[in-house]
Scaffold this motif. Structure first.
Motif: not given
Length: 207
Positions: A75-83, A90-94, A104-109, A199-200
């Motif tokens: 998928s694409y990252i999109g707007e903060a809060g979208q997810w 597992v979350i992988v970000v290219d 990014v930090f919205s996604l990490f949550g 988180q580490s």
């Protein structure tokens, strides 16, 4: 892209992984993430390329030996809060430097799972054009992986540290152990006063 194929994820029923790019075109461009997973995942899937579906979402579905299925979405990252509400072990970000800090930090949550597997985030990055002003450079510099000259500190390669944010300044705060970080007084606490385990993070410079 190979992290979600580890047996602990691929063979755990209900386990969900997501691979993100900055935009949908970057997923589907020639040699992009869709092409790469078709090349690599088809070799690991018992049905080959038939394990992939383009619609309604870009998804690989793997059968688990004990029954059930695990999934890997692209998928694409999109707007903060979208997810918000998403669960991904597992979350992988290219090329994570192409996304802004809020995204990014919205996604990490969303890095969580009820399946019992270890939750992990893996990201690749090129040096940001903004240099020292970019959130990623600030984070890696605060952690000791990037020196004041802007280049990686080689002896820190692969060194694991723990981090939190200052509640007033939002600055990154790092320590080598959970206990040291809690002692700074900046680690958030649960409703009962128990420190929430931070988180580490680690960083590996490219050759």
């Amino acid at each position: 892209t190979m992290l979600p194929l580890l047996p602990e994820y691929r063979n755990t029923a209900g386990c969900q992984s997501v691979i993100f790019a900055e935009s949908n075109p970057k997923l589907e461009q020639a040699g992009g993430l869709v092409d790469k997973t078709k090349r690599d995942y088809s070799q690991a899937h018992p049905a080959g390329l038939d394990g992939y579906r383009q619609t309604p979402r870009k998804r690989w579905t793997f059968p688990c030996s004990a029954g059930g299925e695990s999934t890997i979405d692209l998928s694409y990252i999109g707007e903060a809060g979208q997810w918000d509400g998403m669960e991904a072990a597992v979350i992988v970000v290219d090329q994570i430097e192409q996304a802004d800090e809020k995204q990014v930090f919205s996604l990490f949550g969303r890095n969580r799972s009820t399946t019992g597997v270890r939750c992990r985030i893996f990201a690749t990055a090129n040096p940001p054009e903004e240099g020292k002003e970019h959130w990623l450079t600030k984070m890696l510099t605060a952690g000791g992986w990037i020196g004041e000259d802007g280049f990686p500190v080689q002896e820190m390669a692969g060194h694991v540290r723990y981090y939190t944010r200052d509640g007033d300044t939002d600055e990154f705060i790092f320590a080598d152990t959970v206990e040291e970080l809690i002692a700074t007084g900046h680690v958030p606490r649960d409703v009962d006063g128990t420190p929430i385990r931070p988180q580490s993070v680690s960083f590996f410079p490219a050759l």
